[in-house]
Scaffold this active site. Structure first.
Site, PDB file in Angstrom:
ATOM      1  N   GLY A  66      45.972  43.964  41.910  1.00 22.09           N
ATOM      2  CA  GLY A  66      45.819  45.298  41.356  1.00 22.09           C
ATOM      3  C   GLY A  66      44.977  45.283  40.101  1.00 22.09           C
ATOM      4  CB  SER A  67      44.784  47.738  37.338  1.00 21.02           C
ATOM      5  OG  SER A  67      46.015  47.640  36.640  1.00 21.02           O
ATOM      6  CB  SER A  68      42.157  43.850  34.588  1.00 24.63           C
ATOM      7  OG  SER A  68      41.246  43.349  35.527  1.00 24.63           O
ATOM      8  NE  ARG A  69      46.910  50.166  32.591  1.00 27.09           N
ATOM      9  CZ  ARG A  69      48.196  50.333  32.941  1.00 27.09           C
ATOM     10  NH1 ARG A  69      49.163  49.915  32.143  1.00 27.09           N
ATOM     11  NH2 ARG A  69      48.498  50.930  34.086  1.00 27.09           N
ATOM     12  CB  VAL A  70      49.260  46.250  35.987  1.00 32.77           C
ATOM     13  CG1 VAL A  70      50.638  45.804  36.464  1.00 32.77           C
ATOM     14  CG2 VAL A  70      49.232  47.760  35.797  1.00 32.77           C
ATOM     15  CB  ALA A  71      46.624  41.507  36.185  1.00 34.81           C
TER      16      ALA A  71
ATOM     17  CB  CYS B 185      39.596  44.616  45.046  1.00 34.50           C
ATOM     18  SG  CYS B 185      40.038  43.606  46.459  1.00 34.50           S
TER      19      CYS B 185
ATOM     20  CD  GLU C 296      42.251  40.362  45.001  1.00 35.55           C
ATOM     21  OE1 GLU C 296      41.559  41.071  44.219  1.00 35.55           O
ATOM     22  OE2 GLU C 296      42.602  40.730  46.126  1.00 35.55           O
TER      23      GLU C 296
END
Length: 547
Positions: free
Chosen positions: A274-279, A328, A293
């Site tokens: 998912g999103s980089s922020r949540v990652a 993505c 990813e």
């Protein structure tokens, strides 16, 4: 294997309520009919924990992305209801449900489950069911949705029979003396978590979930609630094919509840797509015990050697706008060598984008950006000196897509490469818009260093493409970039993640892969070294001086 024998095997492995002779034709694993889900006949999605399907009193209503009707009710667990899921994960030991020394027959079990599930998913009736179910919740053309089902089926076929235990293949190295050997083993993490997004509601969760199970882990799975019905139905199919009910927990919740579950259950590893922020938040909260990813602002370079303009134009359209750009791996930034400007390439790209329509879902709703947000982004880009709208940039016409989603025509904006590199513009230009939106720029031979500088400054390195048959040009670009899945050659693309090659980012030690044996072993197992030292002790051995 004959169809009758296959049906009988599924019947014998299924729970009592699913044991019947005409399993394939009647889709008895399914609790919904994809074509009938609507505001007047809403579907319901349950949770699975400790081997039982349950439903909580909290119902989250999902809107039909095409007309705004309340067409799916999802039983969502809140923070007060996570205890059974925490207990289920914590019951799993660190050494997993199986490993090379414990319950090795489970490797064979999952080889059989994969064989049956892959075969069943390949039958026309079942593949059509899942294709249409994917279309209902993540609207895309039938061909694009079917491709997801096809890849999933082929993946399951790939890991049939003995292929699961081959994932746990060990190696031995001779020791220093008689009786000593060192052996390297692939070892499960035990309790793990898996969080997947909306855009591939079948392929991503199935491939990662099965990889976790193959290696001996006990996963809790959370799929984006907008599309979770697809994976709920797939879990029921896997159960019918012999997967033990207790092996996987399936939770529907909001992000805060899932975060609390992870903190309390403390899984040994969490895979997040998912999103980089949540990652990055998960990496911090879970002390780095993650595989990611995350976002992909993906680039493509059209090299100086011009070939097959029709074909390259078609691939560029597919990469940027298939699935409404909600991949993505979607083409986000296109570098076009000036030689292509002497061809009909740009006109063809505009024509191909213009033939996409809502009627056949070759363009459709964007589920993570509103129409206003995308049009505002367009307007901000057009304020850059030299920027211009090439095509699109307007809301779709005659649609009933609800305002919480986006609805714009396939869009391309030209930005001069000199402006892209400026500090005040770079972040804006490389902002990922998860929709039918791309940036196009042009470069000359003397500006190749500028192209490489733009690529070096990026923070996400998922997919890329170098469209060229010039080996020296390809060598130069590959040698100065890091994207984990990179296509090169005349037919290079950025999208399309078949089951036969690694798909995942590079340049980040947290990076996760999907699809291949190497990806499964990297993400879902760790290395364990066992040193055997049986002796014998040498004759006449005596205790030596202290050292």
């Amino acid at each position: 294997m004959s169809m009758l024998r296959f049906c009988n095997q599924i019947r014998n492995n299924a729970p009592h309520s699913l044991r019947f002779s005409r399993f394939i034709n009647s889709l008895q694993f399914a609790t919904v009919k994809a074509e009938e889900i609507s505001g007047s006949q809403p579907a319901e999605v349950q949770n699975l924990v400790q081997g039982k399907w349950i439903q909580d009193g909290n119902w989250n209503t999902i809107l039909d992305p095409l007309n705004g009707e309340s067409f799916i009710k999802v039983s969502e667990v809140d923070e007060s209801g996570i205890k059974p899921f925490v207990e289920s994960l914590t019951k799993c030991p660190k050494h997993g449900l199986h490993n090379p020394f414990k319950s090795p027959e489970r490797y064979l079990l999952y080889g059989d489950v994969s064989a049956k599930a892959g075969h069943l998913l390949s039958t026309p009736e079942v593949s059509d069911f899942f294709t249409k179910l994917v279309q209902r919740v993540s609207p895309k053309s039938y061909q694009q949705a079917y491709a997801e089902v096809y890849v999933t089926a082929k993946f399951l076929e790939n890991f049939s029979s003995d292929q699961v235990r081959f994932l746990a293949r060990s190696f031995g190295v001779p020791g220093n003396h008689l009786g000593q050997q060192s052996h390297g083993f692939r070892w499960p993490y035990g309790p793990v978590a898996l969080i997947t997004p909306f855009n591939f509601p079948l392929e991503i969760p199935v491939l990662q979930l099965m990889g976790a199970l193959y290696m001996g882990n006990k996963p809790v799975l959370k799929v984006d609630s907008k599309v979770c019905i697809v994976m709920e139905q797939m879990l029921r199919l896997l159960h019918a094919c012999g997967m033990p009910m207790e092996d996987v927990d399936f939770i529907n919740s909001d992000g805060g509840t899932m975060n609390k579950l992870l903190l309390e259950a403390n899984p040994r590893m969490t895979l997040f797509t998912g999103s980089s922020r949540v990652a990055n938040k998960l990496a911090y909260d879970l002390n780095g015990r993650v595989k990611l990813e995350d976002a992909g602002f993906d680039w493509k370079i059209l090299g100086p050697d011009v070939h097959e303009v029709d074909y390259v134009s078609w691939v560029c359209d597919q990469d940027a706008y298939a699935c409404s750009g909600q991949k993505c791996s979607a083409q986000s930034l296109l570098f076009v060598h000036e030689n292509w400007g002497k061809t009909s390439f740009m006109d063809q790209l505009s024509t191909l984008a213009g033939r996409r329509k809502l009627d056949d879902l070759t363009i459709g709703p964007v589920l993570t950006f509103t129409t206003k947000a995308m049009l505002d982004h367009k307007n901000n880009l057009l304020r850059i000196p030299g920027a211009k709208l090439l095509f699109g940039g307007e809301e779709l016409e005659n649609h009933s897509i609800p305002s919480i989603y986006g609805a714009i025509k396939p869009t391309a904006i030209f930005v001069p490469i000199e402006q892209i590199l400026k500090k005040e513009h770079y972040e804006l230009v490389t902002k990922e818009i998860f929709g039918p939106f791309q940036i196009i720029t042009e470069y000359k031979d003397t500006q190749i260093p500028m192209v490489l500088e733009a690529l070096e400054k990026m923070h996400a390195h998922l997919t890329a493409a170098v469209v060229s048959n010039d080996p020296l040009f390809i060598q130069d670009i590959l040698g100065h970039t890091v994207n984990g899945t990179t296509y090169v050659g005349l037919r290079a693309r950025t999208t399309g993640a078949p089951q036969n090659h690694w798909f995942g980012p590079a340049g980040d030690p947290r990076g996760a892969g999907i699809g291949t044996p190497e990806a499964i072993k990297l993400v879902w197992s760790c290395h364990r070294e066992v040193i055997y030292d049986h002796g014998p002790v040498p004759n006449n051995w005596q205790i030596p001086p202290s050292t």
